[in-house]
Design a protein around this motif. Structure first.
Motif, PDB file in Angstrom:
ATOM      1  N   GLU A 331       0.847  -1.192   0.000  1.00 58.48           N
ATOM      2  CA  GLU A 331       0.000   0.000   0.000  1.00 58.48           C
ATOM      3  C   GLU A 331       0.881   1.240   0.000  1.00 58.48           C
ATOM      4  O   GLU A 331       2.017   1.224   0.498  1.00 58.48           O
ATOM      5  N   GLU A 332       0.353   2.319  -0.516  1.00 59.84           N
ATOM      6  CA  GLU A 332       1.101   3.575  -0.519  1.00 59.84           C
ATOM      7  C   GLU A 332       1.230   4.095   0.911  1.00 59.84           C
ATOM      8  O   GLU A 332       0.269   4.083   1.680  1.00 59.84           O
ATOM      9  N   ALA A 333       2.419   4.525   1.261  1.00 61.54           N
ATOM     10  CA  ALA A 333       2.674   5.084   2.592  1.00 61.54           C
ATOM     11  C   ALA A 333       3.618   6.268   2.458  1.00 61.54           C
ATOM     12  O   ALA A 333       4.564   6.226   1.667  1.00 61.54           O
ATOM     13  N   ARG A 334       3.371   7.317   3.237  1.00 62.92           N
ATOM     14  CA  ARG A 334       4.178   8.535   3.146  1.00 62.92           C
ATOM     15  C   ARG A 334       5.303   8.546   4.176  1.00 62.92           C
ATOM     16  O   ARG A 334       6.451   8.768   3.854  1.00 62.92           O
ATOM     17  N   ARG A 335       4.966   8.322   5.422  1.00 60.76           N
ATOM     18  CA  ARG A 335       5.961   8.401   6.499  1.00 60.76           C
ATOM     19  C   ARG A 335       6.364   7.029   7.025  1.00 60.76           C
ATOM     20  O   ARG A 335       7.145   6.935   7.962  1.00 60.76           O
ATOM     21  N   LEU A 336       5.819   5.989   6.451  1.00 60.72           N
ATOM     22  CA  LEU A 336       6.080   4.631   6.898  1.00 60.72           C
ATOM     23  C   LEU A 336       6.812   3.852   5.809  1.00 60.72           C
ATOM     24  O   LEU A 336       6.724   4.182   4.627  1.00 60.72           O
ATOM     25  N   ARG A 337       7.513   2.810   6.231  1.00 57.18           N
ATOM     26  CA  ARG A 337       8.119   1.876   5.289  1.00 57.18           C
ATOM     27  C   ARG A 337       7.531   0.497   5.514  1.00 57.18           C
ATOM     28  O   ARG A 337       7.407   0.043   6.661  1.00 57.18           O
ATOM     29  N   LEU A 338       7.156  -0.181   4.433  1.00 61.51           N
ATOM     30  CA  LEU A 338       6.577  -1.516   4.498  1.00 61.51           C
ATOM     31  C   LEU A 338       7.554  -2.471   3.827  1.00 61.51           C
ATOM     32  O   LEU A 338       7.464  -2.735   2.621  1.00 61.51           O
ATOM     33  N   PRO A 339       8.511  -2.999   4.595  1.00 62.43           N
ATOM     34  CA  PRO A 339       9.605  -3.763   3.988  1.00 62.43           C
ATOM     35  C   PRO A 339       9.178  -5.123   3.441  1.00 62.43           C
ATOM     36  O   PRO A 339       8.392  -5.843   4.056  1.00 62.43           O
ATOM     37  N   LYS A 340       9.740  -5.459   2.277  1.00 61.13           N
ATOM     38  CA  LYS A 340       9.562  -6.789   1.681  1.00 61.13           C
ATOM     39  C   LYS A 340      10.764  -7.677   1.957  1.00 61.13           C
ATOM     40  O   LYS A 340      10.715  -8.887   1.710  1.00 61.13           O
ATOM     41  N   THR A 341      11.846  -7.073   2.456  1.00 60.42           N
ATOM     42  CA  THR A 341      13.054  -7.794   2.850  1.00 60.42           C
ATOM     43  C   THR A 341      13.505  -7.237   4.194  1.00 60.42           C
ATOM     44  O   THR A 341      13.064  -6.154   4.613  1.00 60.42           O
ATOM     45  N   PRO A 342      14.380  -7.942   4.932  1.00 61.41           N
ATOM     46  CA  PRO A 342      14.839  -7.434   6.229  1.00 61.41           C
ATOM     47  C   PRO A 342      15.437  -6.035   6.110  1.00 61.41           C
ATOM     48  O   PRO A 342      16.133  -5.724   5.138  1.00 61.41           O
ATOM     49  N   LEU A 343      15.155  -5.207   7.087  1.00 63.04           N
ATOM     50  CA  LEU A 343      15.555  -3.805   7.057  1.00 63.04           C
ATOM     51  C   LEU A 343      16.397  -3.482   8.288  1.00 63.04           C
ATOM     52  O   LEU A 343      15.969  -3.729   9.418  1.00 63.04           O
ATOM     53  N   VAL A 344      17.590  -2.946   8.073  1.00 62.64           N
ATOM     54  CA  VAL A 344      18.455  -2.569   9.191  1.00 62.64           C
ATOM     55  C   VAL A 344      17.894  -1.315   9.863  1.00 62.64           C
ATOM     56  O   VAL A 344      17.526  -0.345   9.192  1.00 62.64           O
ATOM     57  N   ILE A 345      17.816  -1.350  11.199  1.00 60.82           N
ATOM     58  CA  ILE A 345      17.308  -0.222  11.983  1.00 60.82           C
ATOM     59  C   ILE A 345      18.432   0.255  12.902  1.00 60.82           C
ATOM     60  O   ILE A 345      18.618  -0.287  13.992  1.00 60.82           O
ATOM     61  N   PRO A 346      19.192   1.256  12.505  1.00 62.63           N
ATOM     62  CA  PRO A 346      20.316   1.708  13.340  1.00 62.63           C
ATOM     63  C   PRO A 346      19.845   2.241  14.691  1.00 62.63           C
ATOM     64  O   PRO A 346      18.891   3.010  14.777  1.00 62.63           O
ATOM     65  N   GLY A 347      20.498   1.823  15.756  1.00 59.79           N
ATOM     66  CA  GLY A 347      20.223   2.338  17.090  1.00 59.79           C
ATOM     67  C   GLY A 347      18.813   2.112  17.580  1.00 59.79           C
ATOM     68  O   GLY A 347      18.263   2.946  18.317  1.00 59.79           O
ATOM     69  N   ALA A 348      18.211   1.001  17.193  1.00 59.96           N
ATOM     70  CA  ALA A 348      16.817   0.738  17.555  1.00 59.96           C
ATOM     71  C   ALA A 348      16.609   0.809  19.071  1.00 59.96           C
ATOM     72  O   ALA A 348      17.295   0.126  19.833  1.00 59.96           O
TER      73      ALA A 348
END
Length: 370
Positions: A331-348
């Protein structure tokens, strides 16, 4: 006041036993959804389900076995040989087993329970049900009980087993996808049901440290709403209110990951995305990763919050946001990311978990990594 922490997590999912097994499959983008090998029902047409197949059941009801396995693993992770004296056991499920201990009839073995027997014996117990938001409501209850000093620890446990009653209830409202569910996908067509067990051990950080643990996942904030008069499981206003309340209680100055309720229904997923967009927009946050486990193991109903919390905790520990299995065209998202592959989150540091249920039951829990 000492922080309330999650000192132990246990899961039994269609991928197998253990949080690690689940996490590896989730970050690998795998799905366990497939036509049932055991489950049957007059309304079942062969749709993909998340079925537990590689597990020794014995003669006990499946829900009891699933919950007991998860609770055993959660206690082991918390370095507890058993439920501590004076602890509170919160059981989540559709309905409790018979209070007089009478045997369950064949028609109820997969529906009622679990009960507080077996390894869960030893604590004061209560049964809590808030539809598919039950686990997160239980976490909020446990958080308040621990902060009030009402119990030294809280064990939350529950399970779901594929059964005719719950499958028929989803089928009659046309919620079941004929293919494997695809949360947040523009081509999604409904939910896939799954089964398994989940358990969490909550206590104060001081108590955990006293026996040598260094707890790293804090229950930083909770938000619960029962939107009376709104029967749908995902009401945009209630979702946003829960998220705001939990973020404010957590004093979160950022949001690194959201583990969404997202079951794969057109209405529910859209309402959740709109609510998330509104709240992160108010706080000028951008690029917040959002994903769901439902495309991997299906919807585990009352206990679905346990794999959600486990995924959020592991995302904070590893700095990786898992993808949503089956997601092809987000779905279209403006401020969000909808990952289809693993996504690195620095300093989570902060992660939110959402759970919503019929009857207007809505809940959000915000976790913080120490």
């Amino acid at each position: 006041m000492s922080d309330v922490v999650i000192s132990g997590m246990g899961l039994l999912t269609p991928f197998g036993r253990g949080v690690g097994t689940y996490w590896r499959a989730l970050t690998g983008g795998r799905t366990a959804l497939a036509p049932a090998r055991r489950f049957t029902s007059p309304v079942y047409r062969g749709e993909p389900v998340g079925e537990v197949t590689e597990f020794e059941l014995g003669d006990a009801p499946r829900k009891q076995v699933f919950a007991s396995a998860a609770a055993e693993d959660a206690l082991l992770a918390a370095r507890l040989p058993r439920v501590p004296d004076g602890a509170l056991v919160i059981l989540v499920g559709q309905a409790p087993p018979p209070a007089d201990g009478s045997p369950l009839g064949a028609e109820n073995r997969e529906f009622l329970g679990p009960g507080a027997d077996g390894i869960l014996a030893g604590g004061d117990s209560l049964h809590l049900t808030h539809a598919c938001a039950s686990t997160l409501f239980a976490i909020a209850f446990a958080h308040e009980a621990l902060r009030a000093g009402s119990a030294p620890a809280v064990v939350i446990a529950g399970a779901t087993a594929l059964n005719h009653y719950e499958y028929a209830s989803m089928d009659v409202v046309r919620a079941v996808d004929r293919a494997a569910c695809r949360p947040f996908d523009t081509g999604r067509g409904g939910i896939s049901l799954g089964e398994g067990g989940g358990a969490l051990v909550l206590e104060t950080a001081d108590r955990a440290r006293a026996r040598g643990l260094e707890p790293d996942i804090i229950v930083a904030g909770t938000g619960c709403r029962v939107a009376a008069g709104k029967s749908v499981a995902s009401d945009e206003t209630s979702i946003a209110e829960c998220l705001r309340e939990a973020l404010d209680a957590a004093r979160a100055d950022r949001l690194d990951y959201v583990h969404a309720h997202a079951t794969g229904t057109a209405q529910g997923d859209t309402a959740e995305l709109h609510a998330l967009e509104a709240v992160v927009g108010e706080r000028a946050w951008d690029g917040v990763p959002v994903s769901s486990h439902k495309g991997a193991i299906g919807h585990m109903l009352h206990i679905s919050g346990a794999p959600g919390v486990s995924a959020a905790a592991m995302a904070l520990r590893t700095g990786v946001g898992p993808p949503t299995a089956g997601l092809r065209t987000p779905e279209e998202a403006r401020r969000l990311r909808l990952p289809k592959t693993p996504l690195v989150i620095p300093g989570a540091t902060f992660a939110a978990v959402n759970s919503f249920g019929f009857g207007g039951n809505n809940a959000t829990v915000v976790l913080r990594r120490r």
